[in-house]
Design an enzyme around this catalytic site. Structure first.
Site, PDB file in Angstrom:
ATOM      1  N   ASP A 320       0.852  -1.186   0.000  1.00 56.02           N
ATOM      2  CA  ASP A 320       0.000   0.000   0.000  1.00 56.02           C
ATOM      3  C   ASP A 320       0.896   1.247   0.000  1.00 56.02           C
ATOM      4  O   ASP A 320       2.097   1.180   0.251  1.00 56.02           O
ATOM      5  CB  ASP A 320      -0.969  -0.008   1.184  1.00 56.02           C
ATOM      6  CG  ASP A 320      -2.186   0.892   0.939  1.00 56.02           C
ATOM      7  OD1 ASP A 320      -2.157   1.707  -0.003  1.00 56.02           O
ATOM      8  OD2 ASP A 320      -3.166   0.792   1.700  1.00 56.02           O
ATOM      9  N   GLU A 517      -9.910   7.538   4.419  1.00 56.45           N
ATOM     10  CA  GLU A 517      -8.933   7.045   5.387  1.00 56.45           C
ATOM     11  C   GLU A 517      -8.514   8.101   6.400  1.00 56.45           C
ATOM     12  O   GLU A 517      -8.291   9.253   6.047  1.00 56.45           O
ATOM     13  CB  GLU A 517      -7.638   6.678   4.663  1.00 56.45           C
ATOM     14  CG  GLU A 517      -7.743   5.736   3.548  1.00 56.45           C
ATOM     15  CD  GLU A 517      -6.432   5.735   2.782  1.00 56.45           C
ATOM     16  OE1 GLU A 517      -5.423   5.318   3.348  1.00 56.45           O
ATOM     17  OE2 GLU A 517      -6.436   6.163   1.617  1.00 56.45           O
TER      18      GLU A 517
HETATM   19  C1  BGC Z   1      -5.140   3.195   0.520  1.00 57.29           C
HETATM   20  C2  BGC Z   1      -5.429   2.173  -0.542  1.00 57.29           C
HETATM   21  C3  BGC Z   1      -5.320   2.774  -1.902  1.00 57.29           C
HETATM   22  C4  BGC Z   1      -3.995   3.462  -2.076  1.00 57.29           C
HETATM   23  C5  BGC Z   1      -3.833   4.122  -3.411  1.00 57.29           C
HETATM   24  C6  BGC Z   1      -3.890   3.956   0.228  1.00 57.29           C
HETATM   25  O1  BGC Z   1      -3.728   5.007   1.125  1.00 57.29           O
HETATM   26  O2  BGC Z   1      -5.034   2.555   1.772  1.00 57.29           O
HETATM   27  O3  BGC Z   1      -6.688   1.598  -0.331  1.00 57.29           O
HETATM   28  O4  BGC Z   1      -5.495   1.771  -2.864  1.00 57.29           O
HETATM   29  O5  BGC Z   1      -3.854   4.431  -1.085  1.00 57.29           O
HETATM   30  O6  BGC Z   1      -4.607   5.243  -3.514  1.00 57.29           O
HETATM   31  C1  BGC Z   2      -3.463   9.906  -1.962  1.00 60.32           C
HETATM   32  C2  BGC Z   2      -4.263   8.661  -1.682  1.00 60.32           C
HETATM   33  C3  BGC Z   2      -3.524   7.862  -0.727  1.00 60.32           C
HETATM   34  C4  BGC Z   2      -3.168   8.677   0.513  1.00 60.32           C
HETATM   35  C5  BGC Z   2      -2.340   7.872   1.453  1.00 60.32           C
HETATM   36  C6  BGC Z   2      -3.161  10.647  -0.690  1.00 60.32           C
HETATM   37  O1  BGC Z   2      -2.409  11.769  -0.948  1.00 60.32           O
HETATM   38  O2  BGC Z   2      -4.178  10.732  -2.824  1.00 60.32           O
HETATM   39  O3  BGC Z   2      -4.481   7.909  -2.838  1.00 60.32           O
HETATM   40  O4  BGC Z   2      -4.318   6.766  -0.394  1.00 60.32           O
HETATM   41  O5  BGC Z   2      -2.476   9.845   0.168  1.00 60.32           O
HETATM   42  O6  BGC Z   2      -1.986   8.596   2.580  1.00 60.32           O
END
Ligand code: BGC
Ligand code: BGC
Length: 766
Positions: A320, A517
């Protein structure tokens, strides 16, 4: 010849000098590809790996034998598009993959803008001596959600409420068309997380709190990839994520620690991954979280022994976003972290930013012997295998025939159907719903009534999502306006001002605003916010009957308000097709949705899950329909049982048809630990087809089914009855179907000795 789109499309653009140069460059790059002979032997231009008639394994071995260490490391490197210091780095570093993180779109964020971006990157990749195409990945987690104008489907929690794996497969296929129409090859979906604590901000990415629903919904993998990966131009690579235990962290903390026994990890969090592997999922993403204090990103037992060994996963494992940086708890990644992650079994690293550093660290680790050549070759072979299977070497550029499917009427109709099926009717006093279309004066209020951004949630256009008119669609208010009859009027005030007793009904659309998230974690409260409470109290003061529509990514803490509401509809995060909500409110669709999560009676009950002995406000599986003679299990009455019902409508609708058949049952214990096991059962049929099936067998010892997928399994004493799920009801003659279950046992776990299918004795292989 391969690659028709790449040849024809530039020809139409020869109007400018720049286009001519581009065309020449493309044509030059295409020479080795177009010169590939249809069969066999290597020539300078037509090497075995370029020959689509050879088996994939042969092509992989041939290509691998031609690669330098740097080329191999490049294949293992995945970079965020915005982190490319120069586009030519794709060629210089032989990068294997580019991704768009949440919201990372080209400046022209349209389907065509994406396709142009993709083709440009691909041309650069193909300009290298070996011409290995990149694989481009995005989070298409509820439709192709970064793309303006794409169809946004309900988030997984709503799809879980539909209990309809076939619908979910179709959503996967529709999403794959939109993704393929922009060139993109790969989605980081589905999230097979089993969300155990509603405080977790990714709860809406989960199909349900019990593994049965996420397991059943792995049909979406087949939707994305098709029956065979690369079998059609719209087949895209799927990713089962986040392996493993992401939804089980203590306190529901994102990226936290899942502190549970191995038996529980296997019982709750493993089954959907097993099902995804059985469906041939091409990639699996590792979870940011830890298991009992150890980061999964460095966990060799879980990745190599369990996933690749025991489950037999042959695709590739991707880390990830910056996940390997977290192994040692210090910012930035070190050689030791890189070595640990690769040796644990990670094949491709979502770096995503400092790729030059990653590449030099991995090279140094290999040169120092801390990462073996064999491990590198295994990782690269796994990645190349999927690239070949996808047909990337033959069809590296966007197939523009599908570009117009982005946001098409057909896909929006499917999304609207999904919205209808995902609504869960929780309360309906005095049969207030469905509302007559000509009820009269309707007052609509609430911050989520007329807001595409709010009803779509996180992972929509941007990573965290946002309120407002972010992409085309139908808001819930627009859906209501489009549905009512000419004798009704609809008055809207967001905050509920202006209502009085002259109205016939008030509809409040309240709940959460977008998050993803991290930002979505709610450690302290899951209550309605003060805006919603104020809106509701204005409506209540009028004395008009009140319908509440809750737009939220999870159950909310509403026990102290619900008594003053007449009706309550859980709409989850429906996406762009808000008409589906109105369809239910006005009776164009009789609700069938069932709770995929237990609904707390109070916040202090978190975590609360099916079968944990707590008394919820609404049980897992609860959901009303209109004019139900027999309402579905009432709130707080159903007791947890060993019987597992992925869908209320799963009982075979047709009995055995056709002539006599004979059957063979293969019963296999897939894995076993102290007191638990996972079994796979396949049923083969010859002679005549079986439509709607029921398999009966008896456990010889003390075994109990605790959870099942792809069948509805009940057990009385040692007698087990497995009935087909909706999606595998018919077994054609000469064909087979399968289901699986999780069981507990004591003593010896001997397999059943006999089994009957619709009353016919089968041959049993164990
Ligand atoms: C998320 C994933 C996602 C990845 C790419 C991560 O922060 O946990 O679910 O696929 O970012 O965007
Ligand atoms: C990205 C996401 C990723 C996340 C992880 C963001 O800046 O756009 O895709 O999941 O960072 O922390």
């Amino acid at each position: 010849m391969p690659n028709p789109s790449g040849l024809t499309r530039p020809l139409r653009l020869l109007s400018t000098p720049r286009a001519i140069v581009a065309w020449l460059a493309a044509a030059l790059i295409l020479i080795p590809l177009t010169a590939v002979p249809r069969s066999g032997t290597a020539t300078a231009q037509g090497l075995p790996y370029q020959d689509p008639s050879l088996p994939v394994a042969t092509r992989v071995a041939d290509l691998l034998s031609r690669m330098t260490l740097d080329e191999k490391i490049g294949q293992m490197t995945q970079v965020e598009r915005s982190a490319l210091q120069s586009e030519s780095d794709i060629a210089t570093y032989r990068l294997g993959s580019i991704l768009s993180g949440g919201g990372s779109a080209p400046p022209n964020n349209t389907a065509t803008g994406w396709a142009d971006m993709y083709d440009n990157y691909q041309r650069i990749a193909l300009s290298t001596p070996l011409g290995i195409p990149i694989i481009y990945g995005v989070d298409a987690v509820h439709g192709h959600n970064n793309v303006w104008g794409a169809t946004i489907f309900p988030h997984n929690i709503g799809l879980g409420a539909t209990r309809d794996p076939e619908l979910v497969r179709r959503i996967g296929a529709a999403t794959a068309e939109e993704v393929a129409g922009t060139g993109v090859d790969w989605t980081f979906a589905p999230c097979l997380c089993v969300a155990r604590d509603d405080r977790w901000g990714r709860t809406y990415e989960s199909f349900g709190e019990d593994p049965e629903i996420p397991t059943a919904m792995t049909t979406i993998v087949t939707g994305f990839q098709g029956p065979v990966l690369g079998g059609s131009p719209t087949s895209i690579l799927a990713t089962a994520k986040h392996y493993i235990g992401d939804g089980g962290t203590t306190g529901g903390v994102d990226q936290g620690d899942t502190r549970i026994s191995e038996a529980e990890l296997r019982a709750i969090h493993l089954p959907p991954f097993r099902a995804a592997v059985e469906r041939g999922v091409g990639s699996i993403m590792i979870s940011f979280s830890s298991w009992n204090g150890q980061k999964v990103h460095g966990h060799r037992y879980l990745i190599t022994d369990v996933l690749k060994g025991e489950l037999g996963f042959t695709g590739f494992v991707v880390s990830d976003w910056g996940g390997i940086d977290q192994i040692d708890g210090q910012p930035g990644f070190t050689g030791a972290e890189v070595a640990q992650a690769i040796n644990a079994g990670i094949d491709m690293v979502m770096v995503p930013y400092d790729y030059r550093q990653f590449i030099s660290l991995l090279r140094a680790e290999v040169q120092a012997g801390r990462v073996s050549q064999e491990r590198i070759n295994d990782a690269v072979s796994r990645i190349l295998t999927k690239k070949f299977e996808l047909g990337l070497f033959e069809r590296p550029f966007t197939d523009r025939t599908y570009t117009s499917t982005v946001g098409s009427a057909e896909h929006r109709a499917l999304a609207r159907q999904a919205v209808r099926q995902s609504q869960v009717l929780l309360k309906n006093d005095g049969d207030l719903l469905p509302l007559p279309k000509n009820i009269g004066r309707i007052f609509v209020a609430g911050k989520n009534a007329d807001d595409i951004g709010n009803q779509s949630g996180g992972w929509t256009i941007s990573w965290q999502g946002s309120s407002g008119d972010i992409t085309p669609g139908t808001t819930i208010l627009e859906g209501i306006r489009a549905t009512v009859g000419s004798a009704s009027t609809v008055t809207y005030n967001r905050d509920g001002y202006g209502i009085d007793s002259s109205y016939d009904v008030a509809i409040a659309v309240v709940g959460e605003t977008p998050y993803a998230e991290g930002a979505g974690d709610r450690p302290n409260s899951l209550s309605l916010d003060s805006t919603d409470l104020a809106t509701l109290s204005r409506l209540q003061a009028s004395g008009v009957p009140l319908v509440v529509v809750l737009v939220s990514g999870r159950p909310l803490d509403i026990a102290s308000q619900i008594n003053s509401w007449d009706a309550l509809l859980a709409a989850w995060l429906p996406g762009t097709e808000g008409q589906g909500v109105a369809d239910v409110l006005f009776g164009d669709y009789n609700p069938t949705g069932r709770l995929p999560m237990t609904w707390m009676r109070s916040f202090s009950q978190q975590p609360i899950n099916r079968g944990d002995g707590q008394t919820p406000l609404f049980e897992y599986g609860f959901g009303l329909s209109y004019s139900d003679d027999e309402p579905s299990p009432g709130p707080t009455t159903a007791s947890p049982t060993a019987s597992v019902t992925p869908s209320e409508s799963n009982t075979p609708s047709t009995g055995p048809t056709g002539g006599p058949f004979s059957c063979t049952v293969n019963y296999r214990v897939n894995s076993q630990w102290n007191d638990g096991f996972v079994a796979d059962v396949s049923i083969g049929v010859t002679g005549a087809a079986v439509n709607g099936w029921e398999l009966r067998f008896t456990f010889p010892g003390n075994q109990r089914v605790t959870n099942a997928w792809n069948a509805v399994v009940t057990q009385t004493g040692s007698q087990v009855v497995a009935r087909n799920a909706d999606h595998n009801a018919s077994i054609p003659a000469g064909s087979s179907t399968s289901f699986g279950f999780l069981g507990s046992f004591s003593g010896t776990n001997s397999p059943p000795r006999s089994a009957s299918l619709n009353g016919v004795e089968c041959r049993v292989n164990t």
